[in-house]
Write an enzyme that holds these catalytic residues in place. Structure first.
Site, short mmCIF file in Angstrom:
data_model
loop_
_atom_site.label_atom_id
_atom_site.label_comp_id
_atom_site.label_asym_id
_atom_site.label_seq_id
_atom_site.Cartn_x
_atom_site.Cartn_y
_atom_site.Cartn_z
N CYS A 1 -19.68 34.60 32.49
CA CYS A 1 -19.96 32.92 32.48
C CYS A 1 -21.65 33.09 32.35
O CYS A 1 -22.26 34.10 32.75
CB CYS A 1 -19.28 32.29 33.42
SG CYS A 1 -20.15 32.77 35.19
N HIS B 1 -22.89 33.36 43.58
CA HIS B 1 -22.05 32.51 44.64
C HIS B 1 -22.80 31.80 45.61
O HIS B 1 -22.26 30.99 46.16
CB HIS B 1 -21.25 33.36 45.29
CG HIS B 1 -20.15 34.37 44.65
ND1 HIS B 1 -19.30 33.98 43.68
CD2 HIS B 1 -19.70 35.75 44.83
CE1 HIS B 1 -18.60 35.08 43.29
NE2 HIS B 1 -18.91 35.99 43.91
N HIS C 1 -14.02 32.97 50.36
CA HIS C 1 -14.83 33.19 49.34
C HIS C 1 -16.09 32.81 49.61
O HIS C 1 -16.60 31.74 50.59
CB HIS C 1 -14.22 32.16 48.20
CG HIS C 1 -14.77 32.75 47.09
ND1 HIS C 1 -16.11 32.44 46.29
CD2 HIS C 1 -14.35 33.57 45.90
CE1 HIS C 1 -16.50 33.02 45.36
NE2 HIS C 1 -15.47 33.64 45.03
N GLU D 1 -18.96 31.66 47.89
CA GLU D 1 -19.24 30.44 47.35
C GLU D 1 -18.88 29.14 48.46
O GLU D 1 -19.80 28.75 48.84
CB GLU D 1 -18.79 29.99 46.11
CG GLU D 1 -19.19 28.83 45.55
CD GLU D 1 -18.24 28.57 44.22
OE1 GLU D 1 -18.16 29.28 43.42
OE2 GLU D 1 -17.99 27.17 44.42
N THR E 1 -16.22 25.83 42.60
CA THR E 1 -16.48 25.80 41.37
C THR E 1 -15.36 26.34 40.30
O THR E 1 -15.24 26.22 39.02
CB THR E 1 -17.77 26.30 40.78
OG1 THR E 1 -17.99 27.72 41.26
CG2 THR E 1 -18.73 25.53 41.50
N CYS F 1 -16.47 23.92 37.54
CA CYS F 1 -17.43 23.97 36.45
C CYS F 1 -16.89 24.07 35.05
O CYS F 1 -15.91 24.42 35.11
CB CYS F 1 -18.38 25.27 36.52
SG CYS F 1 -18.07 26.63 35.77
N SER G 1 -11.38 39.68 42.06
CA SER G 1 -12.19 38.30 41.48
C SER G 1 -11.23 36.98 41.64
O SER G 1 -10.27 37.09 40.96
CB SER G 1 -12.58 38.45 39.88
OG SER G 1 -12.52 37.58 39.38
S1 SF4 Z 1 -20.10 27.74 38.47
FE1 SF4 Z 1 -19.26 28.38 36.65
S2 SF4 Z 1 -20.91 29.17 35.52
FE2 SF4 Z 1 -21.58 29.43 37.72
S3 SF4 Z 1 -20.97 31.23 38.35
FE3 SF4 Z 1 -19.60 30.13 38.75
S4 SF4 Z 1 -18.06 30.24 37.04
FE4 SF4 Z 1 -20.02 31.06 36.28
#
Ligand code: SF4
Length: 290
Positions: free
Chosen positions: A14, A75, A125, A127, A163, A191, A219
């Protein structure tokens, strides 16, 4: 028998992962070592190749000292860790994906305006941890419908989401939370690239009789794709072409390939080649035994 192999159009990295790898490679020139806090992506093959280019994954910053270069992965990281890095005077390359940054900012804004903030996502996670740290102590992670159902009634709240979360599951949890409070602001921070991949896997899994879902076993976005695909068709979660065996392909007429956001397109192409090779081999062997 002719077999169709259909590769998802969004296979490969991505934009956020591509950007992080580009920034890491640009910084690791000459003798400069770039330390990433955890693997730059959830893909062991890519991590190994990056190590050869002086891009080293570390678990924490304890062993690093002033002047060392640290790359923040796509992340993102927690606010506390970011402060610690600054205190240690490490050089920072911030490769947090702009879409993750946006989710972090939204969390801060929601915490300023609502008494509660719910972050829908996988609590462990990185993120989600990074977003949570920006919720001024008012944010909480909701990881399942069951957790949402157990929530007490509340007056007002803001909701956002990891996301790479699965859209349907996000809606299910939001519907549950809507029963609990009166004033609720919902921010869908999934996203667009994740949505495209999810839509692609849902459509393709209805057209094929075997699906390969390619990505690192740890992942989280690949796991979501695998879950969606498995609902419709026999699906195999693989990391490398070596995991393909002739037995998996027996009797299949249409084979799909999709990948997670941190899988290099090169791996996907090698998987396609391996499938073709195995099919060719079994065709030849079939002719011989006739
Ligand atoms: S938000 Fe979307 S584009 Fe950004 S790292 Fe995550 S999956 Fe990839």
């Amino acid at each position: 028998m002719n077999v169709d192999i259909i590769k998802g159009a969004s296979c490969g990295f991505c934009s956020g992962v591509m950007r992080a790898i580009k920034l890491a490679r640009e910084a690791a020139q000459g003798d400069v070592r770039v330390y990433t806090l955890g693997p730059v992506i959830h893909n062991p093959q890519v991590v190994e190749s990056l190590e050869k280019s002086n891009i080293i994954s570390v678990d924490d910053i304890k062993g690093l000292s002033g002047g060392d270069t640290v790359l923040i992965r796509s992340h993102g990281i927690t606010e506390e860790l970011e402060e610690e890095i600054r205190r240690k005077k490490l050089n920072i390359i911030d490769a947090t994906c702009p879409k993750v940054k946006r989710a972090q900012r939204i969390c801060t804004n929601l915490a300023e305006n609502y008494s509660k903030v719910f972050i829908i996502g996988i609590s462990e996670h990185p993120e989600v941890q990074g977003i949570l740290s920006r919720g001024s102590g008012r944010a909480k992670v909701i990881s399942s419908l069951e957790e949402a159902a157990k929530e007490e009634k509340f007056r007002d709240a803001g909701i956002l989401v990891q996301t790479t979360y699965r859209t349907e599951k996000f809606y299910e949890i939001v519907s549950e939370l809507l029963k609990k409070g009166r004033v609720i602001k919902i921010e869908n921070t999934i996203c667009e690239e994740t949505i495209t991949r999810q839509e692609e896997v849902s459509e393709l899994s209805l057209k094929v009789d075997l699906m390969y879902v390619v990505g690192g076993k740890n992942s989280s976005n690949t796991k979501r794709l695998f879950e969606s695909s498995s609902k419709n068709v026999t699906s195999l979660y693989i990391e490398t072409p070596e995991e393909i065996s002739p037995r998996q392909l027996t009797g299949k007429k249409r084979i799909g390939i999709v990948s997670g956001a941190s899988t290099p397109i090169d791996t996907v192409n090698r998987i396609e080649e391996r499938i073709k090779k195995e099919l060719k081999k079994s065709k030849k062997e079939g002719k011989k035994t006739k």
